[in-house]
Design an enzyme around this catalytic site. Structure first.
Site, PDB file in Angstrom:
ATOM      1  N   HIS A   1      -4.740   7.098   9.098  1.00 18.43           N
ATOM      2  CA  HIS A   1      -5.749   7.187   8.040  1.00 18.43           C
ATOM      3  C   HIS A   1      -6.279   8.612   8.057  1.00 18.43           C
ATOM      4  CE1 HIS A   1      -9.496   6.369   5.806  1.00 18.43           C
ATOM      5  NE2 HIS A   1     -10.051   7.159   6.705  1.00 18.43           N
TER       6      HIS A   1
ATOM      7  N   ARG B   1       3.213  11.332   8.335  1.00 18.45           N
ATOM      8  CA  ARG B   1       3.711  10.073   7.770  1.00 18.45           C
ATOM      9  C   ARG B   1       5.226  10.090   7.580  1.00 18.45           C
ATOM     10  NH1 ARG B   1      -1.408   9.209   3.833  1.00 18.45           N
ATOM     11  NH2 ARG B   1      -2.629   7.883   5.211  1.00 18.45           N
TER      12      ARG B   1
ATOM     13  N   LYS C   1      -3.109   4.331  13.356  1.00 15.19           N
ATOM     14  CA  LYS C   1      -3.126   2.913  13.012  1.00 15.19           C
ATOM     15  C   LYS C   1      -2.287   2.069  13.975  1.00 15.19           C
ATOM     16  CE  LYS C   1      -4.096   3.634   8.112  1.00 15.19           C
ATOM     17  NZ  LYS C   1      -3.626   3.348   6.729  1.00 15.19           N
TER      18      LYS C   1
ATOM     19  N   ARG D   1      -5.105  16.112   5.029  1.00 16.72           N
ATOM     20  CA  ARG D   1      -4.344  15.274   4.106  1.00 16.72           C
ATOM     21  C   ARG D   1      -2.965  15.895   3.833  1.00 16.72           C
ATOM     22  NH1 ARG D   1      -6.753  10.857   2.602  1.00 16.72           N
ATOM     23  NH2 ARG D   1      -5.593  10.526   0.680  1.00 16.72           N
TER      24      ARG D   1
ATOM     25  N   THR E   1       0.717   8.830   1.095  1.00 15.27           N
ATOM     26  CA  THR E   1       0.521   7.480   1.630  1.00 15.27           C
ATOM     27  C   THR E   1       1.849   6.760   1.803  1.00 15.27           C
ATOM     28  OG1 THR E   1      -1.632   7.403   0.547  1.00 15.27           O
ATOM     29  CG2 THR E   1      -0.713   5.318   1.272  1.00 15.27           C
TER      30      THR E   1
ATOM     31  N   TYR F   1     -13.416  -0.532   5.589  1.00 15.82           N
ATOM     32  CA  TYR F   1     -12.676  -0.433   4.327  1.00 15.82           C
ATOM     33  C   TYR F   1     -13.402  -1.108   3.167  1.00 15.82           C
ATOM     34  CZ  TYR F   1      -8.693   1.560   6.759  1.00 15.82           C
ATOM     35  OH  TYR F   1      -7.876   2.391   7.477  1.00 15.82           O
TER      36      TYR F   1
ATOM     37  N   ASN G   1       1.507   2.948   7.478  1.00 17.18           N
ATOM     38  CA  ASN G   1       1.675   4.380   7.250  1.00 17.18           C
ATOM     39  C   ASN G   1       1.108   5.279   8.355  1.00 17.18           C
ATOM     40  OD1 ASN G   1      -1.054   4.247   6.676  1.00 17.18           O
ATOM     41  ND2 ASN G   1      -0.819   4.597   4.488  1.00 17.18           N
TER      42      ASN G   1
ATOM     43  N   GLU H   1     -17.442   8.071   7.673  1.00 20.02           N
ATOM     44  CA  GLU H   1     -16.444   7.417   8.510  1.00 20.02           C
ATOM     45  C   GLU H   1     -16.596   7.791   9.979  1.00 20.02           C
ATOM     46  OE1 GLU H   1     -13.019   7.071   5.036  1.00 20.02           O
ATOM     47  OE2 GLU H   1     -12.732   8.489   6.664  1.00 20.02           O
TER      48      GLU H   1
ATOM     49  N   PHE I   1      -5.140  -5.126  -2.347  1.00 20.17           N
ATOM     50  CA  PHE I   1      -4.556  -4.928  -1.014  1.00 20.17           C
ATOM     51  C   PHE I   1      -5.570  -5.058   0.120  1.00 20.17           C
ATOM     52  CE2 PHE I   1      -5.628  -0.671  -2.652  1.00 20.17           C
ATOM     53  CZ  PHE I   1      -6.449  -0.193  -1.634  1.00 20.17           C
TER      54      PHE I   1
END
Length: 142
Positions: A119, A106, A11, A89, A95, A51, A116, A130, A59
């Site tokens: 993704h 993270r 990100k 993950r 998150t 998204y 964070n 995606e 959010f």
């Protein structure tokens, strides 16, 4: 491709902070192969489309604003020896970096629950959707 895939996005916060290389190194050290990668700067329409599943969430606008604030690096990752989505993950952590396990991406690189660092797809179906949002079949190696 011989294994399962997932999509990640490094990100804008992590790119801005110079952590792209360290995050890629951590991903590769965890046994992932990069099947596609590019640096992009999404506009509002592109980020909103990606998204869209969160459009009704409170959010959403902040997320789109954040994801258009600078360049990011989407990547398709493959893991030959297991479930790429679930294991990725685990690698990235919770998150909220305050709740992420030590050593996770993270915990190491995220600033906050909003900023964070990365993704990660949340299901095999979403990983395929995606990946195809950012990459054509011609752009994926293997």
């Amino acid at each position: 491709m011989n294994g399962t895939i997932t999509l990640t996005i490094i990100k804008p916060d992590a790119v801005e902070n110079g952590n792209t290389g360290n995050i890629i190194a951590a991903i590769q050290a965890a046994g992932y192969s990069i099947k596609a990668m590019k640096m992009i700067h999404m506009n509002e329409r592109e980020a909103g489309g990606f998204y869209d599943v969160h459009r009704e969430r409170p959010f959403f606008n902040d997320l789109v604003s954040f994801m258009t604030s600078g360049p990011c690096v989407p990547m398709v990752l493959e893991k030959a020896d297991g479930n790429a989505v679930a294991s990725f993950r685990e690698l990235i952590g919770a998150t909220n970096p305050a709740n992420a396990a030590e050593g996770t991406i993270r915990k190491r690189f995220a600033e906050s629950i909003e900023r964070n660092a990365v993704h990660g797809s949340d299901s095999d179906e979403n990983a395929l959707r995606e990946a195809s949002y950012f990459f054509s079949n011609l752009e994926m190696v293997g």
